[in-house]
Design a protein around this motif. Structure first.
Motif, PDB file in Angstrom:
ATOM      1  N   ASN A 321      33.574  28.880  37.363  1.00 45.86           N
ATOM      2  CA  ASN A 321      34.377  28.018  36.492  1.00 45.86           C
ATOM      3  C   ASN A 321      35.388  27.185  37.265  1.00 45.86           C
ATOM      4  OD1 ASN A 321      35.961  30.247  37.138  1.00 45.86           O
ATOM      5  ND2 ASN A 321      37.103  30.178  35.231  1.00 45.86           N
ATOM      6  N   ILE A 322      35.431  27.373  38.594  1.00 41.38           N
ATOM      7  CA  ILE A 322      36.290  26.535  39.433  1.00 41.38           C
ATOM      8  C   ILE A 322      35.535  26.182  40.711  1.00 41.38           C
ATOM      9  CG2 ILE A 322      38.353  26.484  40.876  1.00 41.38           C
ATOM     10  CD1 ILE A 322      39.841  28.013  38.809  1.00 41.38           C
ATOM     11  N   THR A 580      47.513  27.497  38.567  1.00 45.29           N
ATOM     12  CA  THR A 580      46.747  26.743  37.571  1.00 45.29           C
ATOM     13  C   THR A 580      47.341  25.357  37.287  1.00 45.29           C
ATOM     14  OG1 THR A 580      47.991  27.872  35.819  1.00 45.29           O
ATOM     15  CG2 THR A 580      45.858  28.817  36.437  1.00 45.29           C
ATOM     16  N   LYS A 601      41.333  33.521  42.158  1.00 40.51           N
ATOM     17  CA  LYS A 601      40.520  34.682  41.772  1.00 40.51           C
ATOM     18  C   LYS A 601      41.367  35.750  41.076  1.00 40.51           C
ATOM     19  CE  LYS A 601      37.362  36.155  44.687  1.00 40.51           C
ATOM     20  NZ  LYS A 601      36.681  36.558  45.951  1.00 40.51           N
ATOM     21  N   ASN A 605      39.061  34.124  37.761  1.00 43.15           N
ATOM     22  CA  ASN A 605      38.154  32.995  37.918  1.00 43.15           C
ATOM     23  C   ASN A 605      37.029  33.339  38.896  1.00 43.15           C
ATOM     24  OD1 ASN A 605      39.635  30.984  36.311  1.00 43.15           O
ATOM     25  ND2 ASN A 605      41.188  31.161  37.903  1.00 43.15           N
ATOM     26  N   VAL A 607      35.162  31.573  41.685  1.00 44.52           N
ATOM     27  CA  VAL A 607      35.520  30.388  42.474  1.00 44.52           C
ATOM     28  C   VAL A 607      34.410  30.020  43.456  1.00 44.52           C
ATOM     29  CG1 VAL A 607      37.218  29.406  44.057  1.00 44.52           C
ATOM     30  CG2 VAL A 607      37.946  31.010  42.279  1.00 44.52           C
TER      31      VAL A 607
END
Length: 892
Positions: A321-322, A580, A601, A605, A607
């Motif tokens: 998601n990143i 963020t 992380k 997340n 990454v």
């Protein structure tokens, strides 16, 4: 901190004379003291150790236990099959693992074999691993630097450091500079040069201050060595599933055996049956099926220019998601390009091949830039400073014939660039006329200009002229453009030195940038729609980085940017809290990149880090998915990554994520299918035994069903075509289990339904022959017929059910029955094998089966289709509910 000390202090501290260098004897002593100038590597695991590591999973432990039990039971064929499954899975894992973990080896290869050093007062060439602290290294254009050095001499020295700093422009070096700030970023230490960087122009000398693992590249190697690689989400899920299934299987064994004792059944027979059921409850093919599905995914991705080095990385991509991306060479083209130029006619955006529209003033600006350069560019290949190459291309765009110009003009004198003047001047002779051309910082150029060119006329420069130029330069800088001004003056004869840079005529200035890749902006938007955030992490300056990020749609405000220096002021906790808020991290070191990845992380997340330089390796290794560039990427980055992009295309990452999501979806389908089928077997057996009935299936029948349903249909589901809808969903939660999203409910419901239908078929087998399952006096033929009915219905239910699990909401008619030809083939093959077991006399006797009559076949087929029909009806309600929710949201 060597960069904070004067040349004299460094030479004194390291005990060496700059003119004579070390003696050969002293060099040998220091080599023994400090060790060879090379990077150390971890002790590599051999093939056997890698193979053993593949077996250290709970699911494998359970399968190994099943092997022991089946051997005790005398079921050698089944034991052999399970062993083959385990070996196949381990071998596939080893094949992928041996390709990974080569980051340090690649770093060692970057320690170039030869270096020029001054020893005993003479310059000599030595192997780079023999260079020691105190050696005086001699630098010239085109030479790689073999150790970290404090510069003691520099003349127009420029060094390409993008692999370490992320900056696409060669760094100007100045040996005289001394820094009082100990936090000076690596890219700003212009009095230092670092191992594995390249001299692009000029000359210099430096004293070696660090070698081997103590160099900046060595520190990166240490980070890679110390970084612990965590298990991927898929590995964690399979590990948990293995533990759960193992406990479940043990529980089934114990429970059925206890029931057998209470009911007074034959203990030996019930022991074999309970163990068979426990083995059937465990989808022993799951590990191999996952490996096969991932391998197929790897092959598919390689066709899309994405090479996967480790199988579980495919699935991990689906939950990313990143995306943390390096700027230079990844988001940008890694080449300077003149974007605009300014003179008193105004600011003009450069267009390719705009020669017809270029004015005489613009062409003079380009001509001056070309002649005031040491770069070359022919046949799409350039040498020299990237900035000067960009200026040559500007001349091509404005219609300057460079070959003709270089033939007509000859250089008569020059005044090299230095960091104090920030100017470079050349004197050319053209047709017996002499002209000085000077380029450099616009602020310095204005100070030495007394006239200005306006529409072909040379007029005295005024305050208004100066203001217009300075305002134009400021606007360009705000847009992250690097500015460079140019002036000229005719002279009567050859002049040299400071006389060249007086009373100049100001012509104009250019603004240049390392431009974004054209396809990246669209890819970032696609990623955003899929719930994926793209973050820039670069060693470049804050304004430049933010301008690129804004152009690409990654950031909206400068407040979303932060520098490495500001990061140092934040504690680990503060960074985790504020991480963020940022979309751009500029002027960062390799250590900063790792901290950023860890902070991201810490919020749960998943990454991905993309990059191509040596400085990216630690963060590539720390990320859940490290993505290296295949064309421009260093061997170090490729070695530390999980995936390599062979086309260096950011869009390929989005494509890989889409495929990763589809692969996980397929693995989940296989898991749901296997567990549902196995649960159906367990329910059918458990319920009938609890009711005091004969077992509807015997051990060999259970193992046969397990063999054909745990292989072909499950693998075929893993090869299901992807759906474009997958990129309309948010990234999957990394902690999400296989049973999320209603999957657990479907497994229980499906298992209960298949179990109930199997029991019904078993009852019907008795009923058709006029007996009840509770009747202990039923003949053997009747019991075998009833078991054949249960046997056939159970297999048909599972085969047809595989069609239903292809999509949780869409009908099989919407997705197409034949869109997965492998699954259709698997069902046909499974049914044919089942018919073979029933119809071939030898197989029929071995499995204690009876041939069904016409009514029996009709009932078996009808009951076998029920799970498919029930699932299709449930999907109708799911679609209706989803449409209602969508319409409600649209109204809101």
């Amino acid at each position: 901190m060597w960069f904070s000390k004067s040349i004299e202090d460094v030479l004194k501290e390291i005990n060496v004379d700059a003119l004579s260098g070390l003696s050969d004897e002293e060099a040998k002593v220091r080599l023994k003291k400090y060790g060879a100038n090379q990077l150390l590597t971890k002790k590599k695991k051999n093939i056997f150790q890698l193979f053993v590591a593949q077996l250290q999973e709970w699911l494998i432990y359970v399968l190994l236990a099943a092997v022991v039990i089946t051997l005790i039971m005398g079921e050698y064929v089944d034991a052999t099959i399970i062993i083959l499954v385990i070996i196949t899975n381990a071998v596939l894992g080893v094949i992928q693992e041996v390709k990974a973990g080569k980051a340090i080896e690649a770093l060692q290869k970057m320690s170039f074999p030869k270096a020029l050093v001054r020893r005993n007062g003479e310059v000599k060439e030595v192997n780079s691993h023999e260079v020691v602290p105190g050696d005086i290294l001699i630098l010239d254009a085109g030479r790689f630097i073999s150790a970290d050095i404090r510069l003691i001499e520099s003349a127009n020295l420029q060094i390409e450091e993008s692999a370490l700093t992320g900056e696409s422009v060669s760094a100007d070096k100045d040996a005289k500079q001394v820094y009082s700030d100990l936090k000076t970023p690596l890219g700003d230490r212009i009095n230092m040069a670092f191992m594995s960087t390249l001299v692009t122009s000029g000359r210099g000398a430096g004293v070696v201050v660090e070698t081997g693992m103590n160099t900046e590249v060595g520190k990166i190697a240490n980070i890679i060595n110390s970084e612990k690689k965590e298990k991927t989400p898929l590995e964690i899920r399979l590990d948990k599933l293995g533990k759960s299934l193992g406990l479940f299987a043990i529980g089934i064994c114990v429970l059925i055996f206890v029931i057998a004792i209470i009911q007074g059944r034959d203990l030996a027979e019930m022991f074999i049956l309970s163990v068979s059921l426990a083995v059937a409850a465990i989808p022993e093919g799951l590990a191999a099926i996952v490996a096969v599905v991932l391998s197929i995914g790897v092959t598919g991705m390689s066709k899309r220019k994405a090479v996967i080095k480790k199988l579980p990385a495919v699935e991990t991509l689906g939950s990313v998601n990143i995306i943390c991306s390096d700027k230079t060479g990844t988001l940008t083209q890694n080449k300077m390009t003149v974007k605009t130029y300014f003179n008193l006619e105004g600011e003009i955006v450069v267009e390719r091949n705009s020669k017809n529209s270029a004015t005489d003033d613009a062409k003079l600006l380009a001509k001056a830039m070309i002649l005031n350069s040491d770069a070359t560019y022919e046949n799409s290949k350039g040498t020299g400073d990237p900035t000067e190459i960009a200026l040559l291309l500007l001349g091509d765009d404005l219609g300057i014939d460079r070959k003709k110009l270089n033939t007509q003009a000859s250089r008569a004198s020059e005044l090299s660039f230095d960091s104090d003047r920030k100017l470079m001047s050349t004197l050319y002779q053209e047709n017996k006329e002499f002209t000085v051309y000077t380029k450099g910082a616009i602020g310095n150029l204005i100070k030495i200009s007394t006239r200005v060119l306006e529409k072909g006329q040379v007029i005295p420069i005024t305050k208004e002229h100066k203001k217009r130029y300075l305002d134009a330069a400021e606007i360009m800088s705000d847009n992250a453009l690097r500015t460079l001004g140019v002036g000229y003056k005719p002279v009567d004869s050859v002049i040299e030195g400071a006389e060249m840079e007086k009373d100049l005529i100001l012509v104009g200035l250019v603004g240049m940038i390392d431009p974004p890749r054209p396809e990246v902006k669209e890819s970032i938007q696609k990623a955003k729609l899929a719930g994926i955030t793209t973050i820039m992490i670069t060693g470049d300056h804050k304004n430049t980085a933010f301008a690129i990020a804004r152009e690409l749609g990654m950031a909206d405000s400068i407040d979303q940017s932060i520098t490495g220096e500001a990061l140092d002021d934040l504690s680990e906790k503060e960074l985790a809290e504020k991480i963020t808020q940022y979309r751009v991290f500029a002027r960062v070191s390799p250590e900063h990149k790792v901290k950023i990845v860890h902070a991201l992380k810490s919020h749960g997340n998943i990454v991905s880090m993309t990059g191509d330089g040596v400085n990216d390796a630690p963060s590539l290794n720390a990320a859940d998915i490290g993505v290296a560039m295949g064309i421009t990427g260093t061997d170090v980055a490729k070695g530390a990554s999980d995936m390599i992009l062979m086309d260096d295309n950011f869009a390929t990452i989005v494509s890989a994520i889409e495929q990763g999501r589809n692969i996980y979806s397929n693995i989940k389908k296989a898991v749901v299918f296997l567990l549902t089928c196995n649960l159906g077997e367990v329910i059918a057996m458990f319920v009938t035994l609890m009711m005091g009935l004969a077992a509807p299936l015997i051990a060999t029948q259970l193992l046969w069903i397990n063999l054909i349903t745990d292989s072909f249909p499950a693998i075929a589901l893993g090869m299901d075509p992807g759906t474009p809808d997958v990129m309309k969903e948010k990234p999957r939660d990394a902690k999400e289990s296989f049973f999320a999203g209603g999957a657990g409910f479907h497994i229980i419901l499906g298992g209960m339904l298949i179990g109930a239908l199997t029991i019904l078929a078993f009852w019907y087998g008795y009923y058709e022959h006029g007996f009840s399952p509770f009747d202990k006096s039923a003949p053997v033929n009747t019991v075998e017929y009833a078991r054949t009915m249960a046997f056939m219905v159970l297999v048909l239910c599972q085969m047809f059910f595989s069609l239903a699990v292809r999509n949780s909401s869409k009908s099989i008619f919407q997705i197409g029955i034949f869109t997965n030809k492998y699954l259709v083939g698997a069902i046909v093959l499974g049914v044919l094998l089942q018919l073979m077991v029933i119809m071939v006399p030898f197989m029929q006797r071995a499995f204690h089966l009876q041939m069904l009559d016409l009514r029996g076949w009709l009932i078996a087929i009808s009951l076998g289709l029920v799970p498919l029909f029930v699932n299709e009806i449930i999907k109708i309600f799911i679609r209706v509910r989803a449409n209602r929710i969508r319409h409600t949201n649209e109204k809101i």
